[in-house]
Write an enzyme that holds these catalytic residues in place. Structure first.
Site, PDB file in Angstrom:
ATOM      1  N   GLU A  47      33.689  45.138  25.215  1.00  0.00           N
ATOM      2  CA  GLU A  47      32.843  46.092  26.209  1.00  0.00           C
ATOM      3  C   GLU A  47      33.543  47.471  26.431  1.00  0.00           C
ATOM      4  O   GLU A  47      34.974  47.461  26.782  1.00  0.00           O
ATOM      5  CB  GLU A  47      32.501  45.460  27.280  1.00  0.00           C
ATOM      6  CG  GLU A  47      31.518  46.280  28.388  1.00  0.00           C
ATOM      7  CD  GLU A  47      31.267  45.464  29.730  1.00  0.00           C
ATOM      8  OE1 GLU A  47      30.307  46.080  30.039  1.00  0.00           O
ATOM      9  OE2 GLU A  47      31.736  44.564  29.956  1.00  0.00           O
ATOM     10  N   LYS A 129      24.000  50.443  28.570  1.00  0.00           N
ATOM     11  CA  LYS A 129      23.842  49.214  29.578  1.00  0.00           C
ATOM     12  C   LYS A 129      22.717  49.455  30.530  1.00  0.00           C
ATOM     13  O   LYS A 129      22.963  50.561  31.386  1.00  0.00           O
ATOM     14  CB  LYS A 129      25.115  48.917  29.869  1.00  0.00           C
ATOM     15  CG  LYS A 129      25.174  47.568  30.895  1.00  0.00           C
ATOM     16  CD  LYS A 129      26.662  47.295  31.529  1.00  0.00           C
ATOM     17  CE  LYS A 129      26.874  45.849  32.232  1.00  0.00           C
ATOM     18  NZ  LYS A 129      27.941  45.600  32.948  1.00  0.00           N
ATOM     19  N   CYS A 163      27.935  42.373  28.939  1.00  0.00           N
ATOM     20  CA  CYS A 163      28.227  41.518  30.006  1.00  0.00           C
ATOM     21  C   CYS A 163      27.357  40.809  30.834  1.00  0.00           C
ATOM     22  O   CYS A 163      26.635  40.341  30.409  1.00  0.00           O
ATOM     23  CB  CYS A 163      29.108  42.443  30.922  1.00  0.00           C
ATOM     24  SG  CYS A 163      30.430  41.951  31.897  1.00  0.00           S
TER      25      CYS A 163
END
Length: 334
Positions: A47, A129, A163
């Site tokens: 990430e 994200k 995540c």
């Protein structure tokens, strides 16, 4: 879709060159070459790996993190830029699909962004994200539904989440409903301790089982020296350890190679797509096991195009030109 193919995959656990976009990019390019030497046709990185995950935001109070936040702005990646062109060239040179996490700078905002490059170097997907987690909200803006997309690549249909997006079941379902064959997961690593590694284990194996796809997961890693660079407080340093679980999971929820839980390394496994059919024969959560007559989901896949002012124009002084309003919209001035 071809369910008879076999694809060699690599997941990279790697440490960044802290505070250096160019240094970390060089490590990415070398890792791509190393994965290709192992015969990998797809390689996944952690990430926001370029330039580095904002660990500072987890251990510093907001009033103290301005300096580090600004430094991240300076080292962040613009898309397109020389960084993305270098990764594209590496993907093309080695005929390998590359899934890379970056801190993306777009004007005055930063985003947690995932890039998917096809084996010919084409950028197939740039997604952000959708909701930064906890401390991350002080660093990144939010993404939109346009990024919840599965793309056709040289290795099959590929999707990605970052995540704790994996804790949003509708986000995962959006990818599952698009017949995802390979899911690429990215976590920061070196965070929170063993409990984080355990949570990653549960999360990636559950998604593989529920979606009937392969999961390639990459986590980052910090050396003890790097932890000290981020914070000299020994109590806080404990929060920047453990939490690593780089792994490749089959549609049946099994590890296809030993996971990497410490240090740098590369997990490599062969993905036999016939296992997708084997799993979905028993439970296809978007097909014969679904109940669309009872349960449906709506995805707003429109990209956020920025704020627009509608209904009036602004004058040269920046204030609204009320002459453009219909009289009934001008209130007391009508």
């Amino acid at each position: 879709m071809d369910y008879s193919r076999k694809v060699r995959a690599a997941a990279v656990q790697i440490s960044p060159v802290l505070f250096s976009r160019d240094g970390t990019t060089e490590k990415v390019l070398q890792a791509i070459a190393n994965a290709a030497k192992e015969g990998a046709q797809i390689v996944v990185f952690p990430e926001t790996f370029i330039p580095y995950y904002p660990y500072f935001s987890f251990v510093q109070p907001p009033v103290m993190m301005g300096k580090e936040h600004l430094r991240l702005y300076e080292e962040a990646v613009v898309v397109p830029s020389p960084v993305t062109e270098a990764v594209s060239q590496a993907a093309r040179s080695h005929s390998i699909v590359v899934v890379l996490g970056i801190n993306e700078r777009d004007g005055g905002s930063l985003y947690n962004t995932q890039l998917i490059f096809d084996a010919d170097g084409t950028l197939l997907l740039k997604r952000r994200k959708i909701t930064p987690t906890y401390h991350e909200r002080m660093v990144w803006g939010q993404g939109d539904g346009a990024g919840l997309k599965v793309v056709d690549s040289s290795v099959g249909r590929v999707g990605a989440l970052a995540c704790w997006e994996h804790y949003n079941p509708l986000a995962r379902f959006a990818l599952m409903a698009q017949q995802e064959q390979i899911h690429c997961a990215q976590f920061p690593g070196s965070l929170v301790g063993q409990i984080f590694a355990d949570q990653i284990e549960v999360t990636i194996r559950h998604h593989a089982l529920e979606s009937g796809c392969f999961v390639i997961n990459a986590t980052g890693w910090l050396s003890p020296e790097q932890v000290t660079q981020i914070t000299s407080d020994e109590k806080l340093q404990k929060a920047l350890s453990g939490g690593c679980n780089t792994a490749i999971i089959s549609p049946e929820g099994n590890h296809l190679c030993p996971p990497i839980t410490d240090g740098e390394g590369m997990a490599i496994a062969d993905l036999d797509f016939s296992l997708i059919t084997k799993r979905k024969r028993m439970m296809d959560s978007i097909g014969h096991y679904a109940r669309p007559d009872l349960l449906q989901a709506h995805l707003n896949a429109e990209p956020f195009a920025g704020f627009q002012i509608k209904g009036f124009e602004r004058g040269l002084n920046g204030f609204p030109n009320y002459e453009n309003f219909p009289s009934q919209d001008r209130g007391a001035e009508a």
